[in-house]
Design a protein around this motif. Structure first.
Motif, PDB file in Angstrom:
ATOM      1  N   PRO A 199      -9.573  -3.423  -5.391  1.00  0.00           N
ATOM      2  CA  PRO A 199      -9.161  -1.786  -4.305  1.00  0.00           C
ATOM      3  C   PRO A 199      -9.276  -0.458  -4.861  1.00  0.00           C
ATOM      4  CG  PRO A 199      -7.202  -2.569  -5.561  1.00  0.00           C
ATOM      5  CD  PRO A 199      -8.382  -3.205  -5.886  1.00  0.00           C
ATOM      6  N   ALA A 200      -9.608  -0.313  -5.894  1.00  0.00           N
ATOM      7  CA  ALA A 200     -10.930   0.777  -6.072  1.00  0.00           C
ATOM      8  C   ALA A 200     -11.914   0.964  -5.096  1.00  0.00           C
ATOM      9  CB  ALA A 200     -10.760   0.768  -7.454  1.00  0.00           C
ATOM     10  N   SER A 201     -12.643   0.398  -4.865  1.00  0.00           N
ATOM     11  CA  SER A 201     -14.147  -0.129  -4.196  1.00  0.00           C
ATOM     12  C   SER A 201     -13.827   0.397  -2.994  1.00  0.00           C
ATOM     13  CB  SER A 201     -14.251  -1.631  -3.587  1.00  0.00           C
ATOM     14  OG  SER A 201     -13.708  -2.109  -3.568  1.00  0.00           O
ATOM     15  N   PHE A 202     -12.483   0.363  -2.108  1.00  0.00           N
ATOM     16  CA  PHE A 202     -12.166   1.015  -0.733  1.00  0.00           C
ATOM     17  C   PHE A 202     -11.257   1.649  -0.909  1.00  0.00           C
ATOM     18  CE2 PHE A 202     -10.171  -2.930  -1.163  1.00  0.00           C
ATOM     19  CZ  PHE A 202      -8.773  -2.755  -0.177  1.00  0.00           C
ATOM     20  N   LEU A 203     -10.173   1.375  -2.095  1.00  0.00           N
ATOM     21  CA  LEU A 203      -8.856   3.021  -0.804  1.00  0.00           C
ATOM     22  C   LEU A 203      -9.421   4.117  -1.232  1.00  0.00           C
ATOM     23  CD1 LEU A 203      -5.432   0.342  -1.833  1.00  0.00           C
ATOM     24  CD2 LEU A 203      -6.086   1.221   0.072  1.00  0.00           C
ATOM     25  N   GLY A 204      -9.578   4.575  -2.919  1.00  0.00           N
ATOM     26  CA  GLY A 204     -10.328   5.813  -2.835  1.00  0.00           C
ATOM     27  C   GLY A 204      -8.727   6.021  -3.646  1.00  0.00           C
ATOM     28  N   ASN A 205      -8.389   7.407  -3.917  1.00  0.00           N
ATOM     29  CA  ASN A 205      -7.314   7.949  -3.605  1.00  0.00           C
ATOM     30  C   ASN A 205      -5.907   7.560  -2.742  1.00  0.00           C
ATOM     31  OD1 ASN A 205      -7.774   9.123  -5.821  1.00  0.00           O
ATOM     32  ND2 ASN A 205      -8.838  10.712  -4.891  1.00  0.00           N
ATOM     33  N   ASN A 206      -5.887   6.524  -1.968  1.00  0.00           N
ATOM     34  CA  ASN A 206      -5.233   6.368  -0.061  1.00  0.00           C
ATOM     35  C   ASN A 206      -4.090   5.520  -1.748  1.00  0.00           C
ATOM     36  OD1 ASN A 206      -6.469   8.079   1.204  1.00  0.00           O
ATOM     37  ND2 ASN A 206      -7.546   6.225   1.879  1.00  0.00           N
ATOM     38  N   LYS A 207      -2.826   5.336  -1.108  1.00  0.00           N
ATOM     39  CA  LYS A 207      -1.895   4.641  -1.418  1.00  0.00           C
ATOM     40  C   LYS A 207      -1.477   4.056  -0.321  1.00  0.00           C
ATOM     41  CE  LYS A 207       1.906   4.450  -4.003  1.00  0.00           C
ATOM     42  NZ  LYS A 207       1.357   3.663  -5.654  1.00  0.00           N
ATOM     43  N   LEU A 208      -1.509   3.241   0.143  1.00  0.00           N
ATOM     44  CA  LEU A 208      -0.547   1.765   1.160  1.00  0.00           C
ATOM     45  C   LEU A 208       0.768   2.301   1.042  1.00  0.00           C
ATOM     46  CD1 LEU A 208      -3.085  -1.295  -0.144  1.00  0.00           C
ATOM     47  CD2 LEU A 208      -2.730   0.239   2.049  1.00  0.00           C
ATOM     48  N   ASP A 209       1.509   2.069   2.090  1.00  0.00           N
ATOM     49  CA  ASP A 209       2.593   2.149   3.134  1.00  0.00           C
ATOM     50  C   ASP A 209       3.125   0.623   2.634  1.00  0.00           C
ATOM     51  OD1 ASP A 209       2.956   5.528   3.241  1.00  0.00           O
ATOM     52  OD2 ASP A 209       1.679   4.832   4.008  1.00  0.00           O
TER      53      ASP A 209
ATOM     54  N   ILE B 183       0.931   0.397  -3.872  1.00  0.00           N
ATOM     55  CA  ILE B 183       1.845   0.442  -2.497  1.00  0.00           C
ATOM     56  C   ILE B 183       2.864   0.806  -2.728  1.00  0.00           C
ATOM     57  CG2 ILE B 183       0.637  -1.816  -2.026  1.00  0.00           C
ATOM     58  CD1 ILE B 183       2.539  -4.015  -3.051  1.00  0.00           C
ATOM     59  N   VAL B 184       3.812   1.008  -1.776  1.00  0.00           N
ATOM     60  CA  VAL B 184       5.026   1.208  -1.275  1.00  0.00           C
ATOM     61  C   VAL B 184       5.870   0.747  -1.236  1.00  0.00           C
ATOM     62  CG1 VAL B 184       6.586   2.918  -0.171  1.00  0.00           C
ATOM     63  CG2 VAL B 184       4.676   4.084  -0.765  1.00  0.00           C
ATOM     64  N   LYS B 185       5.434  -1.019  -0.703  1.00  0.00           N
ATOM     65  CA  LYS B 185       5.676  -1.774   0.328  1.00  0.00           C
ATOM     66  C   LYS B 185       4.967  -3.094   0.527  1.00  0.00           C
ATOM     67  CE  LYS B 185       9.872  -3.036   3.484  1.00  0.00           C
ATOM     68  NZ  LYS B 185      10.348  -2.706   4.562  1.00  0.00           N
ATOM     69  N   PHE B 186       5.867  -3.747   0.184  1.00  0.00           N
ATOM     70  CA  PHE B 186       4.773  -5.458  -0.350  1.00  0.00           C
ATOM     71  C   PHE B 186       5.656  -6.621   1.590  1.00  0.00           C
ATOM     72  CE2 PHE B 186       3.230  -9.956  -0.499  1.00  0.00           C
ATOM     73  CZ  PHE B 186       1.635  -9.264  -0.894  1.00  0.00           C
ATOM     74  N   VAL B 187       5.508  -6.551   2.143  1.00  0.00           N
ATOM     75  CA  VAL B 187       5.823  -7.031   3.063  1.00  0.00           C
ATOM     76  C   VAL B 187       4.790  -8.423   3.099  1.00  0.00           C
ATOM     77  CG1 VAL B 187       6.077  -8.074   5.882  1.00  0.00           C
ATOM     78  CG2 VAL B 187       6.135  -5.478   4.935  1.00  0.00           C
TER      79      VAL B 187
ATOM     80  N   ALA C 170       5.416  -6.414  13.664  1.00  0.00           N
ATOM     81  CA  ALA C 170       5.359  -4.458  13.794  1.00  0.00           C
ATOM     82  C   ALA C 170       6.571  -3.833  13.363  1.00  0.00           C
ATOM     83  CB  ALA C 170       4.385  -4.816  14.691  1.00  0.00           C
ATOM     84  N   MET C 171       7.679  -4.309  14.709  1.00  0.00           N
ATOM     85  CA  MET C 171       8.536  -3.750  14.419  1.00  0.00           C
ATOM     86  C   MET C 171       9.624  -3.162  13.059  1.00  0.00           C
ATOM     87  SD  MET C 171      10.442  -4.781  18.288  1.00  0.00           S
ATOM     88  CE  MET C 171      11.682  -3.650  18.246  1.00  0.00           C
ATOM     89  N   VAL C 172       9.840  -4.866  11.983  1.00  0.00           N
ATOM     90  CA  VAL C 172      10.844  -4.372  11.283  1.00  0.00           C
ATOM     91  C   VAL C 172      10.483  -3.946  10.098  1.00  0.00           C
ATOM     92  CG1 VAL C 172      10.208  -6.689  10.501  1.00  0.00           C
ATOM     93  CG2 VAL C 172      12.693  -5.626  10.818  1.00  0.00           C
ATOM     94  N   ILE C 173       8.872  -3.518   9.698  1.00  0.00           N
ATOM     95  CA  ILE C 173       8.274  -4.148   8.859  1.00  0.00           C
ATOM     96  C   ILE C 173       8.854  -2.112   7.728  1.00  0.00           C
ATOM     97  CG2 ILE C 173       6.081  -4.513   8.850  1.00  0.00           C
ATOM     98  CD1 ILE C 173       4.843  -2.106   9.204  1.00  0.00           C
ATOM     99  N   SER C 174      10.043  -1.768   8.311  1.00  0.00           N
ATOM    100  CA  SER C 174       9.816   0.447   8.325  1.00  0.00           C
ATOM    101  C   SER C 174      11.267  -0.204   7.904  1.00  0.00           C
ATOM    102  CB  SER C 174       9.657   1.126   9.373  1.00  0.00           C
ATOM    103  OG  SER C 174       9.515   0.934  10.455  1.00  0.00           O
TER     104      SER C 174
END
Length: 367
Positions: free
Chosen positions: A82-92, A132-136, A254-258
């Protein structure tokens, strides 16, 4: 918001991509799409082919330049880096829609199926747990196995399912791993389980699906056969198959992930009766020399014709466990509160989806 979605070139994953873009466009910063390269087509072009397809939603078509700005295509070989493309971004949200659908019951196939589904899920969760914050996890409603009766959304109490194949077992094992690992790492896990995917029911063209599997394979078998041999098809009077339109399932995802929902079956409230459904399918493809039986047909009992033998030695091996399953009812009260299930005639829908596939000569969409 940053999202990573696996399986974006697949039947369900592509529709999930469209639904995420349509329903959450303003809040999405980046949507990362890991894609395998093909011999003559690179990952980025494959995604361009998906979003610019005639089968994309109107929203995606109308906003294509802005859509492409949101998408970050990732070579699948870099997924575990993931470091190769995420950089400092975190995945929601990490939405794991990719899966290895293989309905084989052959013991020799078990290792590969579990490697592709369970072990790969372990690998990506362990790799991304600090990103990651959440895994679906997109599982299958059939991960409960052939237990019959009323099925609720919570499968945690199903300890040793009567699995029809290694695929079901591997998906349920993946669910159990994620719930345990998520609790240990304090990462919310959401498990969403569509049933058998059927053609789209919203918009146009209706009934499109990018890959023809399960009941479509049954239709294709008889459509492609020039044999007029008689065949006995083993099924039970009360057996049904739960089929859900792909675009409906995608919208729900798409609706329920949050939400805080941990487990949800994305299923029809009713099953399509197997005998009525098969009769409709065979009428659409023009095959009439069949009868139903509840007896098991195999080499030891003898075959009535060459076509019957060919059927039971090929797709019949994989479909037989579903053709003879215990009947189920499904608790859809939570699902209906999120997005009402479209109201349509189940048997007519089945025949119309098969007619659409027949018109396309059962050719899978190649992106």
């Amino acid at each position: 918001m940053n999202i990573l979605l696996t399986g974006a070139t697949g039947t369900l994953g592509s529709r999930v991509l469209f639904s995420l873009l349509e329903l959450r466009f303003q809040s999405i910063d980046n949507i990362y799409l890991p894609v395998r390269k093909k011999t003559s087509v690179g990952p980025e072009q494959r995604i361009i082919n998906v979003v610019s397809s005639e089968f994309a939603t109107d929203f995606v078509k109308k906003n294509l330049p802005e859509v492409l700005k949101k998408i970050v295509t990732v070579d699948a070989e870099e997924l575990l880096n993931p470091a190769s493309f995420l950089g400092n971004n975190k995945l929601d949200y990490f939405i794991h829609s990719a899966g290895y659908v293989n309905l084989s019951t052959d013991p020799a196939a078990k290792e590969e199926i579990f490697n592709q589904n369970l072990q790969f899920t372990k690998d990506i969760f362990n790799t991304y747990c600090s990103h990651i914050v959440k895994f679906v996890y997109i599982s299958t409603a059939f991960a409960a196995g052939n237990i019959g009766g009323l099925l609720h959304n919570d499968y945690t109490n199903i300890k040793n399912g009567n699995y029809r194949n290694h695929y079901e077992a591997s998906k349920h094992a993946s669910e159990k791993f994620l719930l345990k690992a998520g609790k240990a790492k304090n990462i919310p896990i959401q498990i969403l389980r569509p049933s058998v995917l059927g053609g789209n029911i919203y918009g146009s063209p209706n009934y499109f699906i990018s890959k023809y599997m399960v009941f479509y394979l049954f239709a294709k078998f008889f459509h492609n056969s020039s044999s007029k041999d008689a065949i006995r098809i083993t099924t039970k009077t009360d057996t049904g198959l739960n089929i859900i339109p792909t675009d409906y399932a995608a919208q729900v995802i798409a609706m329920v992930i949050s939400t805080e929902i941990q487990q949800l079956n994305i299923v029809n409230s009713k099953e399509t009766n197997m005998k009525k459904g098969i009769a409709k399918i065979l009428k659409v493809v023009g095959f009439s020399n069949f009868s139903f039986t509840e007896d098991q047909i195999n080499t030891s009992t003898g075959f009535a014709s060459n076509l019957e033998e060919f059927y039971y030695e090929t797709i019949g091996l994989h479909l037989h466990p579903y053709m003879t399953s215990k009947p189920n009812e499904w608790d859809t009260s939570l699902l209906e509160s999120i997005l009402p299930i479209p109201n349509y005639n189940l048997v007519d829908y089945l025949s119309e989806t098969v007619a659409f596939a027949k018109a396309k000569n059962f050719r899978n969409q190649k992106w």
